[in-house]
Every structure is written in C-alpha cells, then in structure tokens.
Design a protein around this motif. Structure first.
Motif, PDB file in Angstrom:
ATOM      1  N   ILE A  73       0.953  -1.355   0.224  1.00  0.00           N
ATOM      2  CA  ILE A  73       0.116   0.186  -0.268  1.00  0.00           C
ATOM      3  C   ILE A  73       1.069   1.007   0.140  1.00  0.00           C
ATOM      4  O   ILE A  73       2.054   1.772   0.782  1.00  0.00           O
ATOM      5  CB  ILE A  73      -0.682   0.299   1.166  1.00  0.00           C
ATOM      6  CG1 ILE A  73      -1.724  -0.953   1.023  1.00  0.00           C
ATOM      7  CG2 ILE A  73      -1.697   0.784   1.557  1.00  0.00           C
ATOM      8  CD1 ILE A  73      -2.273  -2.074   1.539  1.00  0.00           C
ATOM      9  N   THR A  74       0.689   1.824  -0.756  1.00  0.00           N
ATOM     10  CA  THR A  74       1.421   3.227  -1.444  1.00  0.00           C
ATOM     11  C   THR A  74       0.866   4.734  -0.381  1.00  0.00           C
ATOM     12  O   THR A  74       0.046   5.053   0.535  1.00  0.00           O
ATOM     13  CB  THR A  74       1.087   3.642  -2.670  1.00  0.00           C
ATOM     14  OG1 THR A  74       0.391   4.017  -2.749  1.00  0.00           O
ATOM     15  CG2 THR A  74       1.485   2.722  -3.521  1.00  0.00           C
ATOM     16  N   ALA A  75       2.302   5.722  -0.405  1.00  0.00           N
ATOM     17  CA  ALA A  75       1.785   7.099   0.154  1.00  0.00           C
ATOM     18  C   ALA A  75       0.731   7.349  -0.424  1.00  0.00           C
ATOM     19  O   ALA A  75      -0.332   7.808   0.449  1.00  0.00           O
ATOM     20  CB  ALA A  75       2.744   7.741   0.195  1.00  0.00           C
ATOM     21  N   GLY A  76       0.391   6.879  -1.718  1.00  0.00           N
ATOM     22  CA  GLY A  76      -0.604   8.053  -2.216  1.00  0.00           C
ATOM     23  C   GLY A  76      -1.828   7.744  -2.174  1.00  0.00           C
ATOM     24  O   GLY A  76      -2.890   8.536  -1.593  1.00  0.00           O
ATOM     25  N   THR A  77      -2.460   6.434  -1.382  1.00  0.00           N
ATOM     26  CA  THR A  77      -3.218   5.967  -1.593  1.00  0.00           C
ATOM     27  C   THR A  77      -3.407   6.329   0.044  1.00  0.00           C
ATOM     28  O   THR A  77      -4.693   6.668   0.369  1.00  0.00           O
ATOM     29  CB  THR A  77      -3.474   3.805  -0.822  1.00  0.00           C
ATOM     30  OG1 THR A  77      -2.831   4.121  -2.650  1.00  0.00           O
ATOM     31  CG2 THR A  77      -4.598   3.400  -0.877  1.00  0.00           C
ATOM     32  N   LEU A  78      -2.582   6.372   0.821  1.00  0.00           N
ATOM     33  CA  LEU A  78      -3.136   6.810   2.574  1.00  0.00           C
ATOM     34  C   LEU A  78      -3.113   8.526   2.100  1.00  0.00           C
ATOM     35  O   LEU A  78      -4.174   8.784   3.152  1.00  0.00           O
ATOM     36  CB  LEU A  78      -1.721   6.778   3.523  1.00  0.00           C
ATOM     37  CG  LEU A  78      -1.627   6.958   4.597  1.00  0.00           C
ATOM     38  CD1 LEU A  78      -2.880   6.094   5.444  1.00  0.00           C
ATOM     39  CD2 LEU A  78      -0.353   6.485   5.402  1.00  0.00           C
ATOM     40  N   ARG A  79      -2.675   9.519   1.798  1.00  0.00           N
ATOM     41  CA  ARG A  79      -2.898  10.413   1.250  1.00  0.00           C
ATOM     42  C   ARG A  79      -4.415  10.925   0.745  1.00  0.00           C
ATOM     43  O   ARG A  79      -4.863  11.290   0.605  1.00  0.00           O
ATOM     44  CB  ARG A  79      -1.144  11.541   0.570  1.00  0.00           C
ATOM     45  CG  ARG A  79      -0.737  10.924   1.744  1.00  0.00           C
ATOM     46  CD  ARG A  79       0.782  11.765   0.082  1.00  0.00           C
ATOM     47  NE  ARG A  79       1.701  11.494   1.220  1.00  0.00           N
ATOM     48  CZ  ARG A  79       2.313  11.566   0.589  1.00  0.00           C
ATOM     49  NH1 ARG A  79       2.989  11.930  -0.348  1.00  0.00           N
ATOM     50  NH2 ARG A  79       3.932  11.869   0.961  1.00  0.00           N
ATOM     51  N   ALA A 136      -8.462   0.864   8.295  1.00  0.00           N
ATOM     52  CA  ALA A 136     -10.216   0.433   7.699  1.00  0.00           C
ATOM     53  C   ALA A 136     -10.529   1.024   6.476  1.00  0.00           C
ATOM     54  O   ALA A 136     -10.672  -0.356   5.484  1.00  0.00           O
ATOM     55  CB  ALA A 136     -11.015   0.458   9.359  1.00  0.00           C
ATOM     56  N   LEU A 137      -9.842   1.370   6.271  1.00  0.00           N
ATOM     57  CA  LEU A 137     -10.171   2.664   4.536  1.00  0.00           C
ATOM     58  C   LEU A 137      -9.253   1.914   3.792  1.00  0.00           C
ATOM     59  O   LEU A 137      -9.339   2.012   2.057  1.00  0.00           O
ATOM     60  CB  LEU A 137     -10.310   3.612   4.576  1.00  0.00           C
ATOM     61  CG  LEU A 137     -11.653   4.312   4.960  1.00  0.00           C
ATOM     62  CD1 LEU A 137     -11.410   6.088   5.240  1.00  0.00           C
ATOM     63  CD2 LEU A 137     -13.040   3.936   4.659  1.00  0.00           C
ATOM     64  N   THR A 138      -7.421   1.917   3.692  1.00  0.00           N
ATOM     65  CA  THR A 138      -6.617   1.378   2.891  1.00  0.00           C
ATOM     66  C   THR A 138      -5.827  -0.270   3.602  1.00  0.00           C
ATOM     67  O   THR A 138      -5.367  -0.216   2.737  1.00  0.00           O
ATOM     68  CB  THR A 138      -5.616   2.820   3.456  1.00  0.00           C
ATOM     69  OG1 THR A 138      -4.865   2.152   4.425  1.00  0.00           O
ATOM     70  CG2 THR A 138      -5.766   4.061   3.059  1.00  0.00           C
ATOM     71  N   ARG A 139      -6.647  -0.844   4.401  1.00  0.00           N
ATOM     72  CA  ARG A 139      -5.558  -1.552   5.152  1.00  0.00           C
ATOM     73  C   ARG A 139      -4.060  -1.342   5.280  1.00  0.00           C
ATOM     74  O   ARG A 139      -3.424  -2.138   5.261  1.00  0.00           O
ATOM     75  CB  ARG A 139      -5.349  -3.246   3.604  1.00  0.00           C
ATOM     76  CG  ARG A 139      -6.509  -3.470   3.523  1.00  0.00           C
ATOM     77  CD  ARG A 139      -6.808  -4.604   2.590  1.00  0.00           C
ATOM     78  NE  ARG A 139      -6.145  -5.682   3.697  1.00  0.00           N
ATOM     79  CZ  ARG A 139      -6.350  -6.690   3.893  1.00  0.00           C
ATOM     80  NH1 ARG A 139      -8.067  -6.367   4.564  1.00  0.00           N
ATOM     81  NH2 ARG A 139      -5.496  -7.380   4.835  1.00  0.00           N
ATOM     82  N   ILE A 140      -4.338  -0.691   5.324  1.00  0.00           N
ATOM     83  CA  ILE A 140      -2.672   0.173   6.071  1.00  0.00           C
ATOM     84  C   ILE A 140      -2.336  -0.356   7.825  1.00  0.00           C
ATOM     85  O   ILE A 140      -3.374  -0.228   8.030  1.00  0.00           O
ATOM     86  CB  ILE A 140      -2.491   1.787   5.930  1.00  0.00           C
ATOM     87  CG1 ILE A 140      -0.455   1.272   5.497  1.00  0.00           C
ATOM     88  CG2 ILE A 140      -2.248   2.518   6.949  1.00  0.00           C
ATOM     89  CD1 ILE A 140       0.202   2.376   4.990  1.00  0.00           C
ATOM     90  N   GLY A 141      -0.942  -1.059   7.615  1.00  0.00           N
ATOM     91  CA  GLY A 141      -0.970  -1.977   9.086  1.00  0.00           C
ATOM     92  C   GLY A 141      -2.084  -2.554   9.168  1.00  0.00           C
ATOM     93  O   GLY A 141      -1.629  -3.524  10.779  1.00  0.00           O
ATOM     94  N   MET A 142      -2.742  -3.064   8.110  1.00  0.00           N
ATOM     95  CA  MET A 142      -3.606  -4.344   8.135  1.00  0.00           C
ATOM     96  C   MET A 142      -2.456  -5.917   7.796  1.00  0.00           C
ATOM     97  O   MET A 142      -3.316  -7.162   8.196  1.00  0.00           O
ATOM     98  CB  MET A 142      -4.893  -4.520   8.149  1.00  0.00           C
ATOM     99  CG  MET A 142      -6.348  -5.229   8.621  1.00  0.00           C
ATOM    100  SD  MET A 142      -7.903  -5.158   7.603  1.00  0.00           S
ATOM    101  CE  MET A 142      -8.247  -2.982   8.340  1.00  0.00           C
ATOM    102  N   GLY A 143      -1.607  -5.945   7.513  1.00  0.00           N
ATOM    103  CA  GLY A 143      -1.335  -7.043   6.792  1.00  0.00           C
ATOM    104  C   GLY A 143      -0.586  -7.806   7.685  1.00  0.00           C
ATOM    105  O   GLY A 143      -0.823  -7.742   9.073  1.00  0.00           O
ATOM    106  N   ARG A 144       0.264  -8.699   7.373  1.00  0.00           N
ATOM    107  CA  ARG A 144       0.907  -9.893   8.313  1.00  0.00           C
ATOM    108  C   ARG A 144       1.427  -9.010   9.617  1.00  0.00           C
ATOM    109  O   ARG A 144       1.415  -9.813  10.950  1.00  0.00           O
ATOM    110  CB  ARG A 144       1.419 -10.927   7.697  1.00  0.00           C
ATOM    111  CG  ARG A 144       1.102 -11.885   6.824  1.00  0.00           C
ATOM    112  CD  ARG A 144       1.655 -12.238   5.908  1.00  0.00           C
ATOM    113  NE  ARG A 144       1.760 -13.307   5.068  1.00  0.00           N
ATOM    114  CZ  ARG A 144       1.978 -13.567   4.279  1.00  0.00           C
ATOM    115  NH1 ARG A 144       3.270 -13.077   3.657  1.00  0.00           N
ATOM    116  NH2 ARG A 144       1.650 -14.387   2.607  1.00  0.00           N
TER     117      ARG A 144
END
Lengths: 457, 97
Positions: A365-371, A387-395
């Motif tokens: 997941i990229t910085a752009g998706t987060l921004r 919840a919106l980007t899945r950042i921090g939701m991986g393994r």
C-alpha cells in the motif's frame, strides 16, 4: 531474565514464556541451537554481559519454569493464549511482567522493498546469531547508536562496509556531550567504535538529507545526499537501514494498559511507573517494550520490577537493593535523555516520500493511497485509515509501517502526530495457524475477531 | 543465481541437505531457513501484490516478510525456523508467499 532471577531468589517459581528458542532476547541473541561458541568475538565489549544473561537460567534452572519457543498471541483478563511447539495452550497468571522488547523503527524510502534491504538489527542478527553477512558490499543507514555499532561489527568481521550514513546531524551529538557523559563507559564505547570504524576506512557521515536504493530486481546502488546537498552514488549489494527503535507493546495494549505519547521520540509507550507498574493492577512492564532504554536499563528494570511485584505480594524486599537500582536507573535516564536528543527522529526523510512509494511492505500500500484516504475520505485517525486502506492490516500488523503511516497521515491532515492516534493492538499479535485460533477462542466475539484476522492474512 | 548472504564466521555443525525448487542445496546444523536459502539464492519468495521478490527484512520474527512455502504444504517464517534435513523450499513454484 533479571526479573525471573530476582523472583526466584525470593522463593517464587516464575514462568518465563520466550518466543525465542534460547534465552538472550535480541541484543544477546544466541544461535537457535547450541553449535559451539562462535559469537564471543562478535559481542565484543558486551561478551561478559551476554554470558551473564545466558547463565541466569543455568544458575536457577529448577527455580524458573523456562518455556522457550512459546508465542503469547493473545491476552484476555488473567489468561494468555499460547502457541507452543505442541500447539495451542493457555496460561493463567496472577501477576504478569511484560518484557516484550523493541524492534527497529523503519521508515520507507525509495527502493526499501528490494531484496537485499534489511534493518540494522536484522543485519546484526545475521552476523551474531548465524555468522553470515547480509551481502559482500554493505551500506548502513541509521539514526541511533546501532549504526556505529553494527558498522563496527561488520568491519571487524572483515565485510566491505561501503557507506555508513547517519540521518541525524553531527551537531546534535556535540550538543549532548555533557548528558552523554552520565554513562561514561557507554560514551567511551561510542568513541571507540567511531575510532575503530575510521581505522577500517569507514567514516560515518552525519546529517544525510535523503536516500534511495536503486536496482532492477535487487539492491545495486545506494544514492544519498549529504548535509551540504551533494549527491553520492555507491555500489553495494546489501543495505541495512533503520531509524532508532520502537517498542513492541501489543500485549500491553491487549492488557488494557494506558498509553502516553512521548514527544521526544515521537512514539506511544504504555505508561510505566519508576517501579515498573503499568496502569493495570497486576500487570508490570520492564525493558524496551515500555520505553526505549537499551539492554543495560532492561536488566536494571527487570530486577526493579520484580521487587515491585514482591512488594505488591506483601513480601519483604531489600531496601538497599531498591535504592541501588533506583539510583542506577535515574543515572541511565539522564544518559538516555541525552542520547534521544543526540539522535532526533529524522522526520525530513518522510517529507520526500512520493505518492508511489510503498509504505506497507506486507500488502504494497502506497503513500498516495494513504494521502488520498486522508483527503477524500476524511481519515484523520490511523485506525480509520487502516480500515479504509488496509495499511497496518497486513501480516506484521503495522509493526513496520505504523510509525511512518501515522507521520504521513498527520502531515496530510495538517495535524500533530499525537492527534492521529496509534494503531490498536489486535489478537493474534502475530500470525498463527487458524486451527490454533479455533482452539484458543473463548467467546463468539473473540472467535470472530481472531478468525477474521487469520483469514485476512 | 547470486547468493544474498555470505558465511563470515565458520562454525562446526553437521551438513543438512535440503532442496530449493527441487535443486539440492546444503546447509549446516543450526542454520535458520533464511540463512540456508539466502546463502544460495537472492530472495525467498515472490511478492503477492506485485512483480517483485522478497528476501526478509527484520530477522527477528516481527516484520513477517520472510514467509516461505514448503512442498509439504507448510508455510513457515524463515527467520525463526531452523532448517531440517529434507526440507523442500518452493520459491518459483510456490505460488504467492
């Protein structure tokens, strides 16, 4: 280890649950099986401390119930869910000391997901626990005292260290010289490493402004901009890079411990009293998992925390020992304050992260998706952004990307870092087989959470 | 294929035969799987969300970057798994890691 020792000395029989196969934690890490001594040369100055820690269990073997290879993956009330060599198990407790330690703090930079890029701690473990180097021509980048140490260890082992880059300014270290002298032996070691690194032809460059790793499928070149703005290219086949340390505090989170934001190191820690008590009765915190202090502090705190446990159990404790530990910890705290100021968080490296850069290594997941989530979906808090980007939701559950994601989110929202919050700990704190999760559930609610997490990875 | 890791400190230990994508490879007793594989290969697995490979990152069982597939169906974290005789590591034929 020191907590277990102190409790055993007082006549208790503590249970030590260790995820590793052999005692030593990360700093005094041992090879996974006893294969003869090859690491004494690698520990250097710390060899006697490593030996002492490794000996603790041998000295109180029948008074400490040591259980290696045991992952604590959930904590619920007074029960721990374990993944052992034999599968699922549970353990009840009446007092719990969490000594969950720290890991490297990572920040994204262009090329950081290429094979051949490791953390500084990873580079060090490869050498001291396996006797291997991460490459033939190795570059190191850091923002803490691990940088000169790992550089020294690799150069001493005969590896070609082609660059050692410190993202923090040299002036910060000079300004803190007085405070660093609160621990003169450690200060002297730092100077010695610097001198030895020069002898090996490696001069740590301070205040680097930017870095990127280039390569087609693999690390080929490290490109960096020095404090004066000049760009340098250095050929290499491996990079060890990380930027200080972060606490592993997921279990403290599951225990319900209150957290506080530490502005100096820009991270959240579970609150701990000087004696080692958390905000939750019966739960105690020792070592880097509650505040980065290093191995020496962890030993002192372990012993001090055990005395707090004994006090709370109504047992007599040696007041002189309490006073000695408190004095030593106060002195170490002055040193640590200076060390934190000598290695300020290199926020400037994040400002250069483009929208296309991967922030979450697990799922790309990229910085752009987060921004974009911050801009278009009004994600102004990290758990909402997760919840919106899945950042921090991986393994890895945000262990690697969490700090960077929060920094980028705060920047995108124009907020202070502490206002975007912190990623909440979730069971299982590390990936486990789904069959184990099913055995470990104790309510429908827990079952749903654990299975969803497992299925997600 | 170039190896990522290089053995610096020689240590005793009996040889441990294993395979990578069917090719015989040798490790030493006490080698972690990440060591055993990266002493022969440049990476551990294919990245499942894009055209790239991964070779591990933290080596302390935290980042979960080093999961590898074995032919017997197991998926193991290479930095916290000791290599065993006969382990059959799949990199190219293992599907997404």
């Amino acid at each position: 280890m020191r907590a277990a020792e102190a409790l055993a000395r007082a006549g208790l029989k503590p249970i030590v649950l260790d995820e590793a196969e052999r005692p030593g934690g990360q700093v005094y890490r041992q090879p996974p099986v006893a294969v003869g001594r090859f690491s004494s040369a690698i520990y250097g100055f710390e060899a006697h401390k490593a030996d002492a820690i490794h000996r603790v269990l041998a000295d109180c073997r029948d008074r400490v119930d040591y259980r290696p290879g045991t992952l604590v993956w959930n904590l619920f009330g007074d029960r721990l869910d374990l993944l052992t060599r034999d599968g699922h198990a549970e353990q009840r407790f009446d007092r719990l000391i969490l000594a969950t330690g720290a890991m490297d703090r990572s920040l994204p930079f262009p090329g950081w997901t290429l094979p051949g890029v490791f953390t500084l701690g990873g580079a060090q473990i490869a050498l001291k626990a396996q006797g291997v180097s991460i490459g033939r021509r190795v570059a190191f980048v850091g923002a803490g005292p691990l940088l000169p140490l790992v550089t020294h260890q690799y150069a001493k082992a005969g590896v070609d260290v082609v660059a050692a880059l410190d993202a923090t300014p040299f002036g910060a270290k000079v300004a803190q010289a007085r405070g660093l002298l609160a621990s003169p032996a450690t200060f002297a070691k730092g100077l010695w490493y610097t001198a030895r690194n020069r002898l090996h032809g490696v001069d740590v460059k301070h205040g680097i402004q930017s870095l990127r790793v280039e390569g087609d499928t693999h690390v080929e070149t490290l490109v960096w901009r020095d404090a004066a703005g000049a760009e340098h290219h250095v050929a290499c086949d491996a990079v060890g890079a990380s930027f200080g340390l972060r606490a592993e505090a997921q279990l403290a989170d599951l225990a319900g411990c209150r957290f506080a934001f530490a502005p100096d190191s820009r991270q959240w820690f579970p609150e701990r009293s000087a004696e080692g008590r958390s905000s939750v009765a019966g739960v105690y915190l020792a070592g880097d998992g509650a505040r980065i202090g290093g191995a020496d502090v962890a030993e002192l705190q372990g012993a001090r925390t055990a005395l707090a446990v004994l006090e709370d159990l109504g047992r007599a404790v040696d007041r002189r020992e309490v006073a000695r530990l408190d004095r030593a910890l106060a002195q170490q705290a002055r040193f640590r304050q200076a060390l934190d100021a000598a290695y300020p968080f290199p926020r400037h490296l994040l400002d250069a992260i483009g929208d296309g850069e991967i922030v979450c290594r697990c799922e790309g997941i990229t910085a752009g998706t987060l921004r974009q989530a911050a801009r278009d979906k009004e994600a102004r808090e990290v758990n909402r952004a997760k919840a919106l980007t899945r950042i921090g939701m991986g393994r890895c559950q945000g262990r690697v990307c969490g700090e960077a994601a929060a920094e980028l989110l705060a920047h995108a929202c124009g907020s202070e870092l502490q206002d975007v919050g912190r990623l909440r700990g979730q069971p299982p704190v590390k990936p486990i087989p789904i069959a184990v999760a099913r055995l470990g559930v104790r309510s429908l609610e827990n079952a749903a959470g654990a299975l969803a997490e497992s299925a997600a990875r | 294929m170039a190896a990522q890791f290089h053995r610096i400190v020689d240590r005793p230990g009996t040889p441990v035969p294993f395979t990578i994508d069917g090719e015989p490879a040798d490790a030493r007793q006490g080698d972690l799987l990440i060591t055993a594989v990266l002493l022969h290969r440049p990476a551990l697995r294919r990245f499942e969300f894009g055209a790239a490979s991964r070779a591990g990152f933290c080596l302390m069982a935290a980042c979960q970057d080093c999961w590898v597939r074995l032919a017997d169906g197991r998926r193991v974290r290479a930095c916290s798994t000791v290599v065993e005789p006969g382990m059959a590591v799949l990199i190219e034929g293992g599907g997404p890691g």
